[in-house]
Design a protein around this motif. Structure first.
Motif: not given
Length: 80
Positions: A26-28, A33-34, A36-42
């Motif tokens: 779950a930690l990995m 997921a974080l 991937l999110l920060l790769h697509r958004f600032d």
């Protein structure tokens, strides 16, 4: 005669020999997921860091959450 209760008796998946088998997965998964999110958004904090108050309970967290604004990144944009 009173029964002796071992550590983690009321947290069957929280620690000791009965610790959750999936906690490392779950930690990995949340780390990926974080990323991937920060790769697509600032991300930009809604308030300056000095206005955030830390609270220590079972974990350390912010008092009112960590509010931020997300902006979709432009394709092929290089942020340096």
């Amino acid at each position: 005669m009173p029964q002796i209760i071992s550590d983690f008796a009321f947290l069957p998946f929280g620690g000791g020999p009965r610790k959750c088998l999936g906690d490392q997965f779950a930690l990995m998964e949340s780390t990926i997921a974080l990323a991937l999110l920060l790769h697509r958004f600032d991300a930009e904090l809604r308030y300056p860091p000095e206005y955030m108050e830390a609270v220590t309970e079972a974990t350390i967290h912010t008092k009112d959450g960590l509010w931020c604004k997300l902006r979709k990144r432009r394709p092929n944009a290089v942020n340096r």
